[in-house]
Design an enzyme around this catalytic site. Structure first.
Site, PDB file in Angstrom:
ATOM      1  N   LEU A 166     -22.485  43.725  46.860  1.00 44.26           N
ATOM      2  CA  LEU A 166     -22.374  44.193  46.179  1.00 44.26           C
ATOM      3  C   LEU A 166     -22.747  45.743  47.283  1.00 44.26           C
ATOM      4  CD1 LEU A 166     -22.179  43.667  42.664  1.00 44.26           C
ATOM      5  CD2 LEU A 166     -20.083  43.739  44.191  1.00 44.26           C
ATOM      6  N   ASP A 167     -22.143  47.491  46.734  1.00 45.63           N
ATOM      7  CA  ASP A 167     -23.011  48.676  47.008  1.00 45.63           C
ATOM      8  C   ASP A 167     -23.494  48.631  46.071  1.00 45.63           C
ATOM      9  OD1 ASP A 167     -21.568  48.951  49.035  1.00 45.63           O
ATOM     10  OD2 ASP A 167     -19.398  50.169  47.558  1.00 45.63           O
ATOM     11  N   ARG A 168     -25.427  49.226  46.568  1.00 45.34           N
ATOM     12  CA  ARG A 168     -26.517  49.614  46.038  1.00 45.34           C
ATOM     13  C   ARG A 168     -26.363  50.131  44.280  1.00 45.34           C
ATOM     14  NH1 ARG A 168     -30.364  54.155  48.891  1.00 45.34           N
ATOM     15  NH2 ARG A 168     -28.707  55.263  48.476  1.00 45.34           N
TER      16      ARG A 168
END
Length: 337
Positions: free
Chosen positions: A152-154
């Site tokens: 998952l993106d940051r």
């Protein structure tokens, strides 16, 4: 009667006491927090030789510490300056450990499911000092080894799975590879949609430059990427949208929505506003949340995991008067998407 001498001799070992924050932590991990920069191989030699002891007894690097135990180390080791060329060890922040512990949604024999917090990357890098990969062993001392199986993106929040053994890691990775896992995202996006529901079937590809990497639409060389969407409602020139990615490309949802002219709120990389027009003092993080994930597990055909919205996302919904559409989301969760 002879008076007892409590003087600490120059060569006496230095004592670290184990408090509540470190109970259940491995001895080697505990010492890496206390002695900055020390290498694993060096620690193992010292522990194996008996130079480092727990309650005056020889121990092992994997030994789990109990509250009140005393870890003794050679007197000069505590303040020793190690070669700066040695790779810096990951040092977790106490608040991050606490945050990750509180994010646990579900634990099974084969995996844990987290409600991933915003602002913490999944995996570390040269410029990333906060990441889930490094925090797991400190937040969940019962997990001997963990395996990252997706990303998952940051700044994306929501359901995040971590495998606890190699066999399940392989199994769940195949599910992700073949899009067997059903994922449902929710996002606050900029603008009003022309259609209340639809399918975005636009090929995308990573584009690298000297300084950055970005995903772009590319009709010729792009990879097939499909996202279904359903608009729950609009207010204040923002919309609340459910998203159902059918493929799992990097930044897929973000690029697809930007291509429609409706970038996600807080997504500066792909054209989304950082400031909410109604409150210019309000700086928004990326408003993209993995609401639900379902996949086969053991005898359960659809093992469903839900992740609640965090307070920041909920407050933003209230500010934009989009919270009135949440009952629709709850109905979907109860009855299935």
């Amino acid at each position: 009667m002879k008076k007892q001498d409590n003087t600490i001799l120059p060569n006496s070992p230095y004592i670290f006491k184990v408090n509540n924050n470190y109970e259940g932590m491995r001895l080697d991990k505990f010492l890496k927090l206390k002695i900055t920069g020390i290498q694993q191989s060096h620690l193992e030699r010292l522990i194996g030789s008996g130079s480092i002891r727990v309650n005056q007894k020889k121990s092992k690097p994997s030994n789990r510490l109990n509250f009140g135990e005393q870890v003794s180390v050679p007197p000069k080791l505590k303040d020793q300056k190690f070669d700066q060329k040695v790779k810096t060890q990951f040092i977790p922040l106490k608040n991050d450990i606490k945050l990750l512990k509180s994010s646990l949604i579900k634990e099974e024999n084969d995996f844990i499911a987290l409600n991933k917090p915003s602002g913490i990357a999944v995996q570390g890098g040269s410029k990333l000092k906060r990441h889930i990969d490094g925090l797991i062993e400190y937040a969940f001392s019962n997990i001997e080894k963990h395996y990252l199986v997706h990303r998952l993106d940051r700044d994306t929040t929501g359901v995040f799975l971590i495998a606890k053994n190699k066999n399940f890691a392989k199994e769940i990775s195949e599910y992700f590879k073949h899009n067997t896992i059903r994922k449902v995202y929710i996002a606050i996006v900029c603008g009003i949609f022309q259609n209340h529901e639809g399918t975005i079937d636009i090929p995308i590809i990573k584009e690298r430059s000297d300084k950055s990497e970005k995903v772009v639409v590319d009709e010729i060389n792009g990879l097939k990427s499909i996202t279904n969407y359903k608009v729950l409602g609009s207010s204040e020139n923002y919309s609340l949208v459910l998203l159902f990615p059918k493929t799992g490309r990097t930044h897929q949802i973000r690029v697809h929505l930007s291509h429609l002219g409706n970038p996600i709120l807080g997504d500066g990389k792909y054209g989304g506003n950082f400031k909410i027009e109604k409150n210019i003092n309000k700086i928004s993080s990326l408003k993209l949340h993995c609401l639900q994930m379902s996949f086969p597990y053991k005898k359960i055909k659809n093992n469903i995991i839900n992740a609640r919205l965090n307070s920041d996302f909920s407050d933003c919904l209230k500010l934009l008067k989009l919270d009135k559409f949440l009952h629709v989301v709850n109905r979907y969760i109860e009855n299935g998407f």
